[in-house]
Design a protein around this motif. Structure first.
Motif, PDB file in Angstrom:
ATOM      1  N   UNK A   1      -3.484  40.856   8.516  1.00 53.43           N
ATOM      2  CA  UNK A   1      -4.092  41.325   6.967  1.00 53.43           C
ATOM      3  C   UNK A   1      -3.512  42.679   6.533  1.00 53.43           C
ATOM      4  N   UNK A   2      -3.259  42.671   5.283  1.00 48.59           N
ATOM      5  CA  UNK A   2      -2.625  43.947   4.621  1.00 48.59           C
ATOM      6  C   UNK A   2      -1.212  44.298   4.498  1.00 48.59           C
ATOM      7  N   UNK A   3      -0.492  43.060   5.177  1.00 48.82           N
ATOM      8  CA  UNK A   3       0.948  43.401   5.324  1.00 48.82           C
ATOM      9  C   UNK A   3       1.844  42.602   4.168  1.00 48.82           C
ATOM     10  N   UNK A   4       1.053  41.866   3.226  1.00 45.52           N
ATOM     11  CA  UNK A   4       1.859  41.534   2.057  1.00 45.52           C
ATOM     12  C   UNK A   4       2.369  40.272   2.218  1.00 45.52           C
ATOM     13  N   UNK A   5       1.665  39.316   2.990  1.00 43.19           N
ATOM     14  CA  UNK A   5       1.886  37.985   3.082  1.00 43.19           C
ATOM     15  C   UNK A   5       2.407  37.209   1.861  1.00 43.19           C
ATOM     16  N   UNK A   6       1.681  37.458   0.899  1.00 48.40           N
ATOM     17  CA  UNK A   6       1.821  36.777  -0.278  1.00 48.40           C
ATOM     18  C   UNK A   6       3.241  37.214  -1.131  1.00 48.40           C
ATOM     19  N   UNK A   7       3.380  38.455  -1.037  1.00 49.67           N
ATOM     20  CA  UNK A   7       4.658  38.995  -1.707  1.00 49.67           C
ATOM     21  C   UNK A   7       5.911  38.412  -0.916  1.00 49.67           C
ATOM     22  N   UNK A   8       5.779  38.257   0.388  1.00 51.39           N
ATOM     23  CA  UNK A   8       6.722  37.852   1.085  1.00 51.39           C
ATOM     24  C   UNK A   8       7.188  36.273   0.835  1.00 51.39           C
TER      25      UNK A   8
ATOM     26  N   UNK B   1      -0.114  45.910  11.726  1.00 49.06           N
ATOM     27  CA  UNK B   1      -0.095  47.069  10.870  1.00 49.06           C
ATOM     28  C   UNK B   1       0.647  48.249  11.584  1.00 49.06           C
ATOM     29  N   UNK B   2       0.092  48.546  13.002  1.00 49.77           N
ATOM     30  CA  UNK B   2       0.298  49.790  13.698  1.00 49.77           C
ATOM     31  C   UNK B   2       1.964  49.740  13.896  1.00 49.77           C
ATOM     32  N   UNK B   3       2.514  48.458  13.741  1.00 49.26           N
ATOM     33  CA  UNK B   3       4.041  48.594  14.146  1.00 49.26           C
ATOM     34  C   UNK B   3       4.949  49.045  12.929  1.00 49.26           C
ATOM     35  N   UNK B   4       4.265  48.473  11.694  1.00 49.93           N
ATOM     36  CA  UNK B   4       5.320  48.520  10.725  1.00 49.93           C
ATOM     37  C   UNK B   4       4.976  49.571   9.410  1.00 49.93           C
ATOM     38  N   UNK B   5       3.498  49.926   9.533  1.00 46.38           N
ATOM     39  CA  UNK B   5       3.047  50.693   8.421  1.00 46.38           C
ATOM     40  C   UNK B   5       3.142  52.176   8.735  1.00 46.38           C
ATOM     41  N   UNK B   6       3.838  52.674   9.582  1.00 47.80           N
ATOM     42  CA  UNK B   6       3.865  54.190  10.093  1.00 47.80           C
ATOM     43  C   UNK B   6       3.906  55.093   8.611  1.00 47.80           C
ATOM     44  N   UNK B   7       4.577  54.611   7.623  1.00 47.04           N
ATOM     45  CA  UNK B   7       4.761  55.350   6.335  1.00 47.04           C
ATOM     46  C   UNK B   7       3.451  54.838   5.335  1.00 47.04           C
TER      47      UNK B   7
END
Length: 728
Positions: free
Chosen positions: A306-313, A480-486
């Motif tokens: 959740x929170x990684x933007x699946x809809x946008x993809x 999240x912890x893998x790709x949302x570092x920034x």
């Protein structure tokens, strides 16, 4: 050599100059961002290096260094070694030049690694000159939007092609030059003129001159004010951080961003082109990879947390297919997110979203079949629509795909039939599937029956790596912890729900009575079919399945009571604490929060927003649900700050549950224009932070206006009721 050739060369030169100008304008803005970022990045790297002990230098040099004397001299961290420099290091007894060189080389390698991984976070609640300068610089790029990026990319490609041609065509720019040119140069010049003519015509047909001109205007415009940039940052922080990650080089590890896919599949996905001409939003690198995965693999499950933007993809994949000529797409989702999907499609793309739902759904379906666009429907409504023939639908998107994991359910069978008939299918779920092999096999069976048959329990028993390898052809998941570092630690999501028939009935009764507070909580008065309550359950369930804690805020005690009953009756047994209300003594409130925090794993805390919005720390929660919009936005901000504060290690997602077409929509529209800029100041005021009631947005006047407008819209005034009664 006539005027026609000279005009062609002149037109090519103008186009080349415009392309060069766009590149230069973009370069200046990018340089401004990097200049603003550098001191913040250097400081963050310095903190990182000051936390690394000198002993780590031995690891980097495989134990070749002897550092005892260095530590005795008082240099205990890698940061201190770099600051000391070669001269001071050489003065340490027993440390020779070779050791100094090796030590500094190792320290610089650690510094380079820190520069690649360290993240700069922008604290919206504590702005300072440095962060304001960075936000202002980024604001120019965000405002310019994807069109500016498209213009810069097109300009770069055009410049590469036009530059050499203009050089070859130089003799054709003047009559005497051509007369003096040799035979080979004349032939080369005429060939170049022909190519320039074709390039200019191609560019004009694609609208590139206008695109370049608009991009230069946007890039040169600059931000209006500091406050406007900060407010925009709050609204679109993901886009700011996406640009920041790209320009700073702080991108996540490629293997993590690509979901640890095997090299051959990852390479296949990377080679997939992604057209952005119908898209209105920029993507982060991992999101681009997700869209490419869906396109390259054709029938897949996107299982991002959740929170990684699946809809946008998904929208990125649809817009690419639209650019290739596909005209019909279908999204199937729970009723609770229908409105969100149509709004996202309209906001993030040029595609036409069509709601295929409600009593007129068959007429809407016929219109969609005839005109095309992105149809958005529910699992139950899908059962009533005829399945397509081959090639009719460019892509089928199934949101919350875990809802069709039972192959015996009619909704699952309908989805399976559509997935079989569609050339491409994208199933999306935020629920981790690693330990649900039987359910996962059922979903895969709709997309790749052969792969589904080969999946066994042993794949799960062998661990996540074996599972990922086995399902890699169809499954992509990132955490999240893998790709949302920034990414910022706060994401705010407006969840627009369409009221169910019982919701609508309860709402009309409240409007008829002129009861503003009853109108605000009407969506929870019929819990059995409450659209908001259904969405709340889904958010809590998905958060729980990802091991996350949730705080649910409402202004109303009775709403919290309804929520508690609904959650306690839901399968899964997630512990529910509270509600924290004004009648609970202050000391006891903190004990409830402590008990909530102490639970190992998911839990839910219910809280009345004004009672829990001050003085309590709820940073154990990474998901916040607000049941209805508040009249004073500062109350929402302060409540969210209970979870989104120092000590919170995960990004916080805030879901605001909003109903379309009624008091929620009117409240949001009425308040957003009036209070956003004011609130941007107020939130930075210690007085406003301590006393949210100090922010006066005329509660009584807002309530009166909304009640009157809703009574007029629905025709439910007392006078109207009397007339209706006399007419019967």
């Amino acid at each position: 050599m006539g005027r026609g050739e000279r005009d062609v060369v002149a037109g090519g030169a103008r186009l080349y100059a415009a392309a060069q100008a766009v590149g230069d304008d973009h370069g200046r803005v990018v340089e401004a961002v990097r200049a603003a970022l550098k001191p913040m990045l250097d400081e963050a790297v310095g903190r990182e290096l000051d936390a690394i002990p000198v002993a780590r230098l031995q690891d980097v040099t495989e134990g070749r260094l002897r550092l005892g004397n260095v530590e005795k001299s008082g240099l205990r961290t890698v940061g201190q070694v770099l600051e000391a420099g070669p001269y001071r290091l050489r003065q340490i007894p027993g440390v020779g030049q070779r050791t100094v060189d090796q030590m500094l080389a190792a320290a610089r390698r650690l510094s380079e690694a820190a520069h690649e991984t360290v993240a700069v976070h922008i604290d919206v609640d504590r702005p300072e000159p440095r962060t304001t300068a960075l936000v202002l610089a980024l604001h120019v790029l965000v405002e310019a939007g994807p069109d500016a990026r498209r213009a810069v990319d097109a300009a770069a490609g055009l410049s590469r092609r036009l530059g050499p041609l203009l050089a070859d065509a130089r003799p054709a720019a003047g009559r005497f030059r051509m007369l003096l040119a040799g035979r080979d140069n004349k032939a080369r010049a005429l060939a170049a003129v022909a190519e320039i003519r074709a390039l200019v015509e191609e560019a004009e047909q694609a609208g590139l001159p206008e695109l370049f001109a608009q991009a230069s205007v946007d890039l040169l415009r600059g931000p209006s004010t500091d406050v406007a940039a900060w407010v925009d940052f709050e609204l679109r922080s993901a886009e700011y951080y996406s640009l920041l990650a790209e320009l700073s080089g702080g991108v996540p590890d490629a293997a993590k961003a690509e979901g640890f896919l095997p090299d051959d599949i990852a390479e296949h996905v990377r080679s997939q082109h992604l057209d952005d001409s119908h898209r209105r939003v920029s993507l982060r690198g991992y999101q681009e990879f997700g869209a490419r995965f869906a396109l390259a693999r054709r029938k897949v499950i996107l299982g991002d947390e959740m929170g990684l933007g699946k809809t946008i993809q998904a929208i990125a994949a649809l817009t690419h297919l639209a650019a290739e000529g596909h005209s019909h797409f279908l999204v199937v989702c729970p009723a609770s997110v229908l409105v969100n999907w149509t709004r996202e499609i309209e906001a993030r793309s040029t595609l036409r979203g069509m709601l295929l739902h409600g009593p007129d759904r068959h007429d809407a379906f016929a219109d969609w079949k005839g005109r095309g666009g992105v149809g958005v429907t529910t699992f139950d409504a899908l059962r009533g629509f005829p399945a397509p023939g081959g090639g009719e639908v460019g892509m089928l998107v199934v949101d919350e795909a875990h809802s069709v994991k039972n192959p015996k359910a009619k909704r699952s069978q309908a989805v399976a039939l559509w997935a079989e008939r569609c050339e491409r299918a994208l199933f999306m779920t935020g629920t981790p599937m690693e330990n649900r092999v039987a359910e996962f096999r059922n979903l895969v069976g709709m997309l790749d029956p052969g792969l589904a048959e080969s999946l066994g329990e042993r794949d799960a028993l062998a661990g996540s790596v074996a599972f990922r390898k086995a399902v890699a052809p169809v499954y992509l998941r990132r955490n999240q912890e893998d790709v949302l570092t920034e990414l910022p630690s706060l994401q705010q999501i407006d969840e627009w729900e369409e009221l169910s028939a019982p919701d609508e009935e309860a709402y009309r009764e409240a409007v008829r009575a002129g009861n503003f507070m009853a109108m605000r909580r009407a969506a929870y008065l019929r819990p059995e079919q409450s659209a908001k309550l259904n969405r709340l359950r889904e958010i809590v369930q998905e958060a729980g399945e990802n091991g996350q804690k949730t705080v649910v805020f409402s202004n109303f005690k009775d709403v919290l009571g309804v929520v508690r009953e609904a959650l306690e009756a839901s399968p899964g047994g997630t512990p529910v604490f509270g509600p924290l209300t004004g009648s609970v003594p202050a000391g006891q409130r903190q004990r409830v929060v402590d008990d909530f925090t102490a639970v190992a794993g998911p839990a839910v805390l219910l809280a009345q927003i004004q009672a829990a919005g001050v003085g309590l720390n709820m940073q154990a929660a990474s998901v916040v649900v607000i049941c209805e919009p508040q009249i004073k936005p500062t109350i929402e901000h302060q409540a969210v700050a209970r979870a989104h504060r120092m000590g919170q290690v995960r990004s916080v997602r805030v879901h605001r549950l909003l109903a379309t077409g009624g008091v929620d929509e009117r409240l949001v529209k009425m308040l957003e224009n009036k209070t956003r800029l004011f609130d941007a100041y107020a939130r930075r005021s210690a007085v406003a932070e301590a006393t949210p009631d100090a922010v006066d947005v005329s509660d009584t006047e807002i309530a009166r206006r909304i009640v009157e407008e809703e009574q007029a819209r629905l025709g439910t005034t007392d006078e109207q009721d009397e007339q209706d009664g006399q007419g019967e």
